[in-house]
Design an enzyme around this catalytic site. Structure first.
Site, PDB file in Angstrom:
ATOM      1  N   CYS A   2      40.088  44.808  19.098  1.00 31.06           N
ATOM      2  CA  CYS A   2      40.757  44.917  17.809  1.00 31.06           C
ATOM      3  C   CYS A   2      40.620  46.328  17.234  1.00 31.06           C
ATOM      4  O   CYS A   2      39.644  47.025  17.501  1.00 31.06           O
ATOM      5  CB  CYS A   2      40.170  43.922  16.827  1.00 31.06           C
ATOM      6  SG  CYS A   2      40.145  42.225  17.417  1.00 31.06           S
ATOM      7  N   ARG A  27      44.378  49.554  22.827  1.00 27.99           N
ATOM      8  CA  ARG A  27      43.140  48.779  22.865  1.00 27.99           C
ATOM      9  C   ARG A  27      43.409  47.304  23.171  1.00 27.99           C
ATOM     10  O   ARG A  27      42.506  46.573  23.544  1.00 27.99           O
ATOM     11  CB  ARG A  27      42.419  48.893  21.522  1.00 27.99           C
ATOM     12  CG  ARG A  27      41.912  50.289  21.229  1.00 27.99           C
ATOM     13  CD  ARG A  27      41.440  50.408  19.781  1.00 27.99           C
ATOM     14  NE  ARG A  27      40.288  49.566  19.518  1.00 27.99           N
ATOM     15  CZ  ARG A  27      39.027  49.958  19.610  1.00 27.99           C
ATOM     16  NH1 ARG A  27      38.747  51.193  19.986  1.00 27.99           N
ATOM     17  NH2 ARG A  27      38.041  49.153  19.333  1.00 27.99           N
ATOM     18  N   TRP A  76      42.962  40.989  18.431  1.00 26.75           N
ATOM     19  CA  TRP A  76      42.933  40.355  19.754  1.00 26.75           C
ATOM     20  C   TRP A  76      42.204  39.045  19.568  1.00 26.75           C
ATOM     21  O   TRP A  76      41.034  39.012  19.208  1.00 26.75           O
ATOM     22  CB  TRP A  76      42.202  41.263  20.734  1.00 26.75           C
ATOM     23  CG  TRP A  76      42.284  40.871  22.172  1.00 26.75           C
ATOM     24  CD1 TRP A  76      43.316  41.116  23.031  1.00 26.75           C
ATOM     25  CD2 TRP A  76      41.282  40.190  22.940  1.00 26.75           C
ATOM     26  NE1 TRP A  76      43.019  40.632  24.278  1.00 26.75           N
ATOM     27  CE2 TRP A  76      41.786  40.062  24.260  1.00 26.75           C
ATOM     28  CE3 TRP A  76      40.019  39.683  22.658  1.00 26.75           C
ATOM     29  CZ2 TRP A  76      41.066  39.447  25.283  1.00 26.75           C
ATOM     30  CZ3 TRP A  76      39.292  39.067  23.670  1.00 26.75           C
ATOM     31  CH2 TRP A  76      39.819  38.959  24.959  1.00 26.75           C
ATOM     32  N   ASN A 102      36.333  43.503  12.819  1.00 21.80           N
ATOM     33  CA  ASN A 102      36.130  43.487  14.262  1.00 21.80           C
ATOM     34  C   ASN A 102      34.754  42.897  14.527  1.00 21.80           C
ATOM     35  O   ASN A 102      33.789  43.217  13.818  1.00 21.80           O
ATOM     36  CB  ASN A 102      36.177  44.894  14.861  1.00 21.80           C
ATOM     37  CG  ASN A 102      37.574  45.456  14.909  1.00 21.80           C
ATOM     38  OD1 ASN A 102      38.548  44.773  14.597  1.00 21.80           O
ATOM     39  ND2 ASN A 102      37.687  46.718  15.312  1.00 21.80           N
ATOM     40  N   GLY A 103      34.641  42.072  15.574  1.00 18.22           N
ATOM     41  CA  GLY A 103      33.349  41.493  15.914  1.00 18.22           C
ATOM     42  C   GLY A 103      33.388  39.974  15.843  1.00 18.22           C
ATOM     43  O   GLY A 103      34.451  39.350  15.838  1.00 18.22           O
ATOM     44  N   GLU A 484      37.431  47.925  43.083  1.00 22.77           N
ATOM     45  CA  GLU A 484      38.181  48.590  42.015  1.00 22.77           C
ATOM     46  C   GLU A 484      39.674  48.568  42.305  1.00 22.77           C
ATOM     47  O   GLU A 484      40.483  48.357  41.391  1.00 22.77           O
ATOM     48  CB  GLU A 484      37.689  50.035  41.839  1.00 22.77           C
ATOM     49  CG  GLU A 484      38.451  50.846  40.797  1.00 22.77           C
ATOM     50  CD  GLU A 484      38.373  50.277  39.387  1.00 22.77           C
ATOM     51  OE1 GLU A 484      39.149  50.742  38.529  1.00 22.77           O
ATOM     52  OE2 GLU A 484      37.553  49.362  39.131  1.00 22.77           O
ATOM     53  N   LYS A 488      42.398  46.882  39.742  1.00 23.30           N
ATOM     54  CA  LYS A 488      43.546  47.599  39.203  1.00 23.30           C
ATOM     55  C   LYS A 488      44.826  46.794  39.403  1.00 23.30           C
ATOM     56  O   LYS A 488      45.657  46.705  38.510  1.00 23.30           O
ATOM     57  CB  LYS A 488      43.699  48.971  39.886  1.00 23.30           C
ATOM     58  CG  LYS A 488      42.810  50.053  39.366  1.00 23.30           C
ATOM     59  CD  LYS A 488      43.215  50.440  37.964  1.00 23.30           C
ATOM     60  CE  LYS A 488      42.017  50.677  37.083  1.00 23.30           C
ATOM     61  NZ  LYS A 488      41.092  49.619  36.872  1.00 23.30           N
ATOM     62  N   GLU A 491      44.890  43.628  37.164  1.00 20.49           N
ATOM     63  CA  GLU A 491      44.969  43.957  35.741  1.00 20.49           C
ATOM     64  C   GLU A 491      46.400  44.186  35.275  1.00 20.49           C
ATOM     65  O   GLU A 491      46.795  43.706  34.211  1.00 20.49           O
ATOM     66  CB  GLU A 491      44.156  45.232  35.447  1.00 20.49           C
ATOM     67  CG  GLU A 491      42.678  45.027  35.289  1.00 20.49           C
ATOM     68  CD  GLU A 491      41.962  46.332  34.997  1.00 20.49           C
ATOM     69  OE1 GLU A 491      41.029  46.313  34.176  1.00 20.49           O
ATOM     70  OE2 GLU A 491      42.335  47.379  35.554  1.00 20.49           O
ATOM     71  N   HIS A 507      32.965  34.088  57.410  1.00 19.42           N
ATOM     72  CA  HIS A 507      32.106  33.090  56.762  1.00 19.42           C
ATOM     73  C   HIS A 507      32.869  32.278  55.720  1.00 19.42           C
ATOM     74  O   HIS A 507      32.277  31.784  54.759  1.00 19.42           O
ATOM     75  CB  HIS A 507      30.891  33.770  56.129  1.00 19.42           C
ATOM     76  CG  HIS A 507      29.993  34.431  57.125  1.00 19.42           C
ATOM     77  ND1 HIS A 507      29.192  33.715  57.991  1.00 19.42           N
ATOM     78  CD2 HIS A 507      29.791  35.735  57.433  1.00 19.42           C
ATOM     79  CE1 HIS A 507      28.525  34.550  58.775  1.00 19.42           C
ATOM     80  NE2 HIS A 507      28.867  35.784  58.451  1.00 19.42           N
ATOM     81  N   LYS A 607      41.048  47.460  25.660  1.00 16.52           N
ATOM     82  CA  LYS A 607      40.448  48.679  26.192  1.00 16.52           C
ATOM     83  C   LYS A 607      38.938  48.691  25.996  1.00 16.52           C
ATOM     84  O   LYS A 607      38.186  49.034  26.893  1.00 16.52           O
ATOM     85  CB  LYS A 607      41.077  49.899  25.500  1.00 16.52           C
ATOM     86  CG  LYS A 607      40.598  51.237  26.047  1.00 16.52           C
ATOM     87  CD  LYS A 607      41.013  51.431  27.488  1.00 16.52           C
ATOM     88  CE  LYS A 607      40.637  52.801  28.017  1.00 16.52           C
ATOM     89  NZ  LYS A 607      40.905  52.904  29.460  1.00 16.52           N
TER      90      LYS A 607
END
Length: 612
Positions: A2, A27, A76, A102-103, A484, A488, A491, A507, A607
């Protein structure tokens, strides 16, 4: 996640709020809103689900709301679905107090129940709304807004960054923070609060970072800051030294594409001050040699892409330092009863320096006796301030949600740290030290050559973008690199993608391979290339289509078996992931482009994650 912006000044607030919220779109958010106080209309609140443009249309670009005092927010969703009602700001029952937050308020249900018993009606499903109503309760009781804020902070539990305005206070907004970033901005036209410096960089470069427990009163003429005991404190004002254009696209179609291209320059800024006369120097890091020699164990603590940096660094550290190194997800570390003591070094990695899981894990490690060394990008961030030692990546602002240059600069800084500490310990062969340092200096130029092959990678993206499930396989550093690369892809393209250690295929995972499955086979780590080849043949014999990544040294061997091959320059084995990540980033970008995805703002992602 947020975003918060607030302004108290002598010019219209709404355009400033809208511009600040737009600059924080990266963000991640699902709704937006603003509250502005004017002399004739009092407190006016407008908010909307969806993109910021819907809010801008609602207020006619700012023309529909006048006033020089206001707060804004991009939300968010955590408590309650994304809709107009759950969007911030939240307003008290009388309509006199507006709050952005925020939080997480952890005890909000207890407070909500208590207020409902007093006849307070709640409109939203959020935890944040309780703050507006609780503020009004204490404001009516004490008749002073600052005193009301103090009482609220003493009652709530959790993390918060607040922006608060009251219709009875025409020239002042109040801010408070705990475990959620909030900074203050100073200018001649007025003063600001923001959760991200990008929101206000257009208007001022003079900022101060609020500490946990602090409360600030922001007016057009100044800012007064108080500690948790409501005693006035002086803040250190810093000058933000990066260019405004760094937070703009500069003609590129997406921030992510721009930031991929910026990586050679970003790496140069990370490397050049730290290599002198063929030696790694870290003037910004003062580690006692005796302490380093007594380190018995290293924890690397991080989330997301920073965790993948740690996975690469584990192999490098254990090779160069000969110390056991464990990589732990920050969200798991503090709950795992970790074996930490005064001989433990905890390296915490966070691009923003505000990642709440990472911050909490760092504090837990410190509480148990470890020294914390932070690798961050944002100067003055919470993790940077609270760590025992800090080194900065100097990557500049990164706007796209999916990290690229932050990952690359973190990775290089960890390589440099491994060389620096290994040299201090005497655990690196002198010739290998010389070879790696020389190779490090060549990486930015080699990265440029990787970026020159964009057309080839774009072609492969057009060929493979319609796959619904993709597997990345590799060994050792290639396995860590694949993690990574896989992240990517998932995402920004929303394709199911997983990375596996090649040796684990037999396995169980190989049962998922069927004709037409795309496997990205990584063979850049030359010491294990032959084994990587045999694993590639395993999946190919079961019908997989293989897109391979290897070095120029191994191109011929790889092309004999892969359906398509991407090559990167040869460097020292420990540095190969720094080059291997470039084609994987580009592949993800072009696949998402082919699929019509919102590349800079992928769904459900943020973000900076400032809640657990």
């Amino acid at each position: 996640m947020c975003g918060i912006i607030g302004f108290a000044g002598n010019v219209p607030a709404t355009p400033i709020l809208l511009d600040g919220l737009e600059r924080m779109e990266y963000r991640g958010y699902d709704s937006a809103g603003i509250a502005v106080r004017s002399e004739h209309a009092g407190l006016q609140v407008k908010k909307s689900k969806g993109r910021l443009q819907m809010l801008a249309d609602l207020v006619d670009g700012g023309k529909a709301l006048d006033g020089t005092l206001g707060i804004g927010h991009t939300r968010w969703a955590t408590h309650g679905e994304p809709n107009d009602v759950n969007a911030h700001p939240h307003v008290s029952s009388s309509g006199n107090i507006a709050v952005v937050h925020n939080g997480i308020i952890e005890n909000y249900l207890d407070i909500k129940e208590s207020l409902e018993q007093k006849g307070v009606h709640f409109s939203s499903e959020t935890d944040s709304e309780v703050v507006a109503h609780l503020l009004e309760f204490y404001y009516k009781e004490h008749g002073n807004m600052l005193e009301a804020v103090s009482h609220v902070l003493g009652r709530i539990e959790g993390s918060y960054a607040f922006g608060i305005i009251c219709s009875d206070y025409p020239d002042a907004l109040i801010a408070a923070r705990k475990d959620s970033p909030l900074l203050l901005g100073y200018s001649e036209q007025g003063n600001y609060i923001a959760s991200d410096v990008t929101a206000i960089i257009k208007h001022t470069r003079q900022v101060a970072y609020m500490d946990d427990g602090e409360v600030a009163v922001i007016t057009p003429t100044g800012i007064d800051v108080y500690n948790s005991e409501m005693v006035a404190v002086e803040k250190t004002v810093r000058t933000v030294d990066w260019d405004v254009s760094a937070a703009e696209k500069g003609g590129h179609p997406h921030f992510m594409f721009k930031e991929i291209l910026e990586q050679p320059e970003a790496l140069h800024k990370t490397i050049s001050p730290r290599i002198r006369d063929g030696r790694v120097v870290m003037d910004d890091l003062q580690l006692d040699p005796d302490y380093v020699k007594n380190i018995s164990r290293i924890f690397i603590i991080a989330c997301g892409s920073s965790y993948h940096v740690g996975m690469v660094a584990k192999y490098t550290f254990e090779r160069l330092l000969r110390r056991p190194t464990e990589v732990v997800l920050a969200s798991e570390f503090r709950y795992s009863d970790p074996l930490v003591d005064e001989t433990t070094l905890a390296i915490v990695i966070s691009q923003s320096g505000e990642t709440l899981d990472t911050m909490a894990a760092m504090r837990e490690a410190q509480r148990r006796g470890a020294k914390a060394l932070a690798v961050v990008n944002v100067i003055g961030s919470s993790i940077a301030r609270d760590a025992d030692h800090v080194i900065y990546t100097w990557a500049g602002p990164e706007i796209a949600v999916a990290t690229t240059k932050a990952y690359s600069t973190q990775l290089m800084l960890m390589n440099l740290l491994g060389l620096y500490m290994g040299d201090m310990l005497g655990t690196i062969d002198p010739q290998e030290y010389t070879d790696i340092v020389a190779a490090v200096e060549k990486i930015p130029a080699q990265m440029e050559s990787c970026l020159a092959d964009k057309a080839e990678i774009q072609y492969y993206a057009s060929r493979y973008f319609n796959h619904n499930s993709i597997f990345f396989i590799g060994r050792n550093l290639d396995y860590a690199l694949g993690m990574e690369g896989s992240l990517k892809l998932k995402e920004i393209s929303y394709i199911h993608s997983e990375a596996y250690a090649s040796g684990e295929l037999k396995h169980g995972t190989i049962s998922l391979i069927e004709p037409g499955t795309l496997v990205v086979a990584l063979g850049t780590y030359e010491p294990l290339f032959d084994k990587a080849m045999s694993n590639m043949v395993e999946v190919k014999s079961r019908g997989a289509e293989v897109l391979a990544l290897t070095t120029e040294l191994c191109r011929d061997k790889m092309e004999k078996n892969a359906d398509a091959t991407i090559c990167i320059p040869v460097t020292h084995p420990v540095l190969q992931p720094s080059l291997g990540i470039i084609p994987l980033q580009l592949f993800s970008y072009y696949v998402a482009l082919q699929r019509g995805c919102d590349i800079d703002k992928p769904r459900n992602l943020a973000k900076s994650v400032t809640v657990e």
